[in-house]
Design a protein around this motif. Sequence first.
Motif, PDB file in Angstrom:
ATOM      1  N   LEU A 144      44.114  12.817  34.425  1.00 15.23           N
ATOM      2  CA  LEU A 144      43.919  13.665  33.252  1.00 15.23           C
ATOM      3  C   LEU A 144      42.771  14.656  33.421  1.00 15.23           C
ATOM      4  O   LEU A 144      42.636  15.595  32.644  1.00 15.23           O
ATOM      5  CB  LEU A 144      43.657  12.783  32.028  1.00 15.23           C
ATOM      6  CG  LEU A 144      44.893  12.047  31.519  1.00 15.23           C
ATOM      7  CD1 LEU A 144      44.496  10.978  30.529  1.00 15.23           C
ATOM      8  CD2 LEU A 144      45.874  13.039  30.883  1.00 15.23           C
ATOM      9  N   SER A 204      41.175  22.631  29.736  1.00 13.79           N
ATOM     10  CA  SER A 204      40.893  22.887  28.327  1.00 13.79           C
ATOM     11  C   SER A 204      39.432  23.238  28.075  1.00 13.79           C
ATOM     12  O   SER A 204      39.105  24.039  27.204  1.00 13.79           O
ATOM     13  CB  SER A 204      41.290  21.662  27.495  1.00 13.79           C
ATOM     14  OG  SER A 204      40.300  21.350  26.563  1.00 13.79           O
ATOM     15  N   ARG A 243      28.125  17.334  19.751  1.00 15.76           N
ATOM     16  CA  ARG A 243      28.591  18.294  18.746  1.00 15.76           C
ATOM     17  C   ARG A 243      29.426  19.377  19.392  1.00 15.76           C
ATOM     18  O   ARG A 243      30.437  19.818  18.851  1.00 15.76           O
ATOM     19  CB  ARG A 243      27.395  18.945  18.056  1.00 15.76           C
ATOM     20  CG  ARG A 243      26.791  18.103  16.960  1.00 15.76           C
ATOM     21  CD  ARG A 243      25.773  18.930  16.167  1.00 15.76           C
ATOM     22  NE  ARG A 243      25.681  18.473  14.805  1.00 15.76           N
ATOM     23  CZ  ARG A 243      24.561  18.034  14.222  1.00 15.76           C
ATOM     24  NH1 ARG A 243      23.446  18.003  14.900  1.00 15.76           N
ATOM     25  NH2 ARG A 243      24.571  17.624  12.983  1.00 15.76           N
ATOM     26  N   LEU A 252      31.007  19.230  22.358  1.00 13.93           N
ATOM     27  CA  LEU A 252      32.197  18.819  23.098  1.00 13.93           C
ATOM     28  C   LEU A 252      33.269  18.154  22.235  1.00 13.93           C
ATOM     29  O   LEU A 252      34.447  18.191  22.584  1.00 13.93           O
ATOM     30  CB  LEU A 252      31.796  17.879  24.247  1.00 13.93           C
ATOM     31  CG  LEU A 252      30.948  18.511  25.347  1.00 13.93           C
ATOM     32  CD1 LEU A 252      30.593  17.497  26.412  1.00 13.93           C
ATOM     33  CD2 LEU A 252      31.672  19.706  25.979  1.00 13.93           C
ATOM     34  N   PRO A 293      34.851  18.801  19.407  1.00 14.57           N
ATOM     35  CA  PRO A 293      36.034  19.563  19.004  1.00 14.57           C
ATOM     36  C   PRO A 293      36.949  19.929  20.180  1.00 14.57           C
ATOM     37  O   PRO A 293      38.141  20.119  19.986  1.00 14.57           O
ATOM     38  CB  PRO A 293      35.441  20.821  18.361  1.00 14.57           C
ATOM     39  CG  PRO A 293      34.010  20.836  18.718  1.00 14.57           C
ATOM     40  CD  PRO A 293      33.598  19.460  19.052  1.00 14.57           C
ATOM     41  N   LEU A 294      36.371  19.996  21.377  1.00 14.28           N
ATOM     42  CA  LEU A 294      37.206  20.270  22.551  1.00 14.28           C
ATOM     43  C   LEU A 294      38.036  19.047  22.914  1.00 14.28           C
ATOM     44  O   LEU A 294      39.152  19.156  23.413  1.00 14.28           O
ATOM     45  CB  LEU A 294      36.327  20.650  23.747  1.00 14.28           C
ATOM     46  CG  LEU A 294      35.420  21.870  23.594  1.00 14.28           C
ATOM     47  CD1 LEU A 294      34.635  22.098  24.876  1.00 14.28           C
ATOM     48  CD2 LEU A 294      36.244  23.090  23.245  1.00 14.28           C
ATOM     49  N   LEU A 295      37.410  17.894  22.689  1.00 15.07           N
ATOM     50  CA  LEU A 295      38.068  16.653  23.114  1.00 15.07           C
ATOM     51  C   LEU A 295      39.205  16.280  22.165  1.00 15.07           C
ATOM     52  O   LEU A 295      40.250  15.767  22.592  1.00 15.07           O
ATOM     53  CB  LEU A 295      37.025  15.528  23.152  1.00 15.07           C
ATOM     54  CG  LEU A 295      37.361  14.337  24.050  1.00 15.07           C
ATOM     55  CD1 LEU A 295      37.458  14.768  25.496  1.00 15.07           C
ATOM     56  CD2 LEU A 295      36.321  13.254  23.880  1.00 15.07           C
ATOM     57  N   LEU A 301      42.808  16.685  22.786  1.00 17.05           N
ATOM     58  CA  LEU A 301      43.293  16.008  23.985  1.00 17.05           C
ATOM     59  C   LEU A 301      43.594  14.525  23.749  1.00 17.05           C
ATOM     60  O   LEU A 301      44.241  13.882  24.572  1.00 17.05           O
ATOM     61  CB  LEU A 301      42.259  16.137  25.097  1.00 17.05           C
ATOM     62  CG  LEU A 301      42.177  17.530  25.713  1.00 17.05           C
ATOM     63  CD1 LEU A 301      40.929  17.665  26.553  1.00 17.05           C
ATOM     64  CD2 LEU A 301      43.425  17.806  26.555  1.00 17.05           C
ATOM     65  N   LEU A 359      47.073  13.320  24.151  1.00 22.88           N
ATOM     66  CA  LEU A 359      47.435  13.286  25.570  1.00 22.88           C
ATOM     67  C   LEU A 359      46.999  11.979  26.225  1.00 22.88           C
ATOM     68  O   LEU A 359      47.770  11.320  26.917  1.00 22.88           O
ATOM     69  CB  LEU A 359      46.753  14.444  26.300  1.00 22.88           C
ATOM     70  CG  LEU A 359      47.467  15.797  26.261  1.00 22.88           C
ATOM     71  CD1 LEU A 359      46.572  16.868  26.863  1.00 22.88           C
ATOM     72  CD2 LEU A 359      48.778  15.687  27.029  1.00 22.88           C
ATOM     73  N   LEU A 360      45.725  11.632  25.991  1.00 26.49           N
ATOM     74  CA  LEU A 360      45.193  10.393  26.555  1.00 26.49           C
ATOM     75  C   LEU A 360      45.959   9.194  26.036  1.00 26.49           C
ATOM     76  O   LEU A 360      46.314   8.293  26.782  1.00 26.49           O
ATOM     77  CB  LEU A 360      43.703  10.263  26.185  1.00 26.49           C
ATOM     78  CG  LEU A 360      42.759  11.226  26.897  1.00 26.49           C
ATOM     79  CD1 LEU A 360      41.408  11.278  26.204  1.00 26.49           C
ATOM     80  CD2 LEU A 360      42.568  10.811  28.348  1.00 26.49           C
ATOM     81  N   SER A 404      49.209   8.778  27.752  1.00 27.08           N
ATOM     82  CA  SER A 404      49.127   8.303  29.135  1.00 27.08           C
ATOM     83  C   SER A 404      48.656   6.857  29.240  1.00 27.08           C
ATOM     84  O   SER A 404      49.071   6.112  30.116  1.00 27.08           O
ATOM     85  CB  SER A 404      48.189   9.218  29.922  1.00 27.08           C
ATOM     86  OG  SER A 404      47.308   8.475  30.705  1.00 27.08           O
TER      87      SER A 404
END
Lengths: 210, 210
Positions: free
Chosen positions: A186, A193, B177, B179, B181-183, B186, B189-190, B193
């Motif tokens: 991943l 991203s 703070r 990171l 919203p980026l995570l 995802l 997706l995680l 998987s």
Amino acid sequence: MTKPTAQTIVDAALETLREEGFAGATSRAIARRGEFNQALVFYYFGSLEGLLLAALEQASEERLARYRAAVADVQSIDSLIPVMADLWEQDKASGHVRVISQMIAGAVNRPELTQRVVDLMQPWVELAEETVRRVLPPFVPPREAADAIVTFYLGVNLMTNLDPETARADAFFAKARELAPLLTPLLPLLSASAGSPGRPATSPDQASAT
Amino acid sequence: MTKPTAQTIVDAALETLREEGFAGATSRAIARRGEFNQALVFYYFGSLEGLLLAALEQASEERLARYRAAVADVQSIDSLIPVMADLWEQDKASGHVRVISQMIAGAVNRPELTQRVVDLMQPWVELAEETVRRVLPPFVPPREAADAIVTFYLGVNLMTNLDPETARADAFFAKARELAPLLTPLLPLLSASAGSPGRPATSPDQASAT
DNA sequence: GTCTATACTTGGATAGAC
DNA sequence: GTCTATCCAAGTATAGAC
């Protein structure tokens, strides 16, 4: 060979820290354990504080060398995790974990010790940072990640000392071993991203920066 | 109101832990600070140890209540992170971080204190676990995650005490703070998987289990 | 360099007056 | 319940003989 040289005294100090903890590591206890005269502590190291710091320094350097060697040719998280788990096992078995924890806790409680202990921590942060740069994907901020790793490692040490039965550290490594191979495929996704560095803040409704 | 009741003594103990650390929190220093007689420590709490544990217990319960309240209606990592950051700020400003660190370090150094301190830690682990279950995706193992959070929090506390200048904790929260919203996008997706729980071990080439 | 002896300090804890 | 006085233990550190 069992002459009370400086090294013998350091060894006795380490053993005492391991077996009796920081509070039990008095000049008298150390001398008793090493079977030499209490006054020698002061002859060789000037003060108990001096001896304990010398002992920590030696332990730290020895260990740092091992970590460096073990981590040197690791290139992926997959291989890093078992390496770390093995190092942890060694540290626990050798009693190094106890020495570290006792001295760090001591440094928290005694202001006279803190600065020196913080200094001894610095090379560990650097090793962590180098390793993060080499092994983790570029979107991981190396400085913060290195700090986080050392901070967590410190927490793990202390926890293991407080509550050895629970063996959280072992559970962590077991989980890490289990999850790492799932995470690896991943990483490219995450990189894709998060890989755009110059983008504006996402939620600017928090306190403003200085 | 400034009568040396049990509560006054506890308050003086907390203040002393904050200002002079664990090693400085002697019965005499506490009595001096609270302007009451040293013997009262023993009259009310039987021993210095008893007083310090009572003080930690009170601090811990107060704080736990705040954390519970603050976290109660959080439902996503996005909202959890600023909440945690605020709680951290409060803890640091109020000196709670120092009290905790000093007492935990003390508990590491003094075996007589450890058991009780570990007990006081338990409700925190439980709160963390509940929160993980509610806020994090189901593929995150709640028990281990909760342990990891508390362990990390402990590390952060100690680090802040050892090296206040560096302010790693603040950097961590800033990064979190940034990171989070980026995570978030995802996570599905995680989950997709990692969501297959019963699968066989991936790399069985490590040391065999017992 | 190593030992004995000891000075000095601090701190936990208690007795006993009030 | 609060205070004074004090006991006692433990520990750092040093002086000085050997």
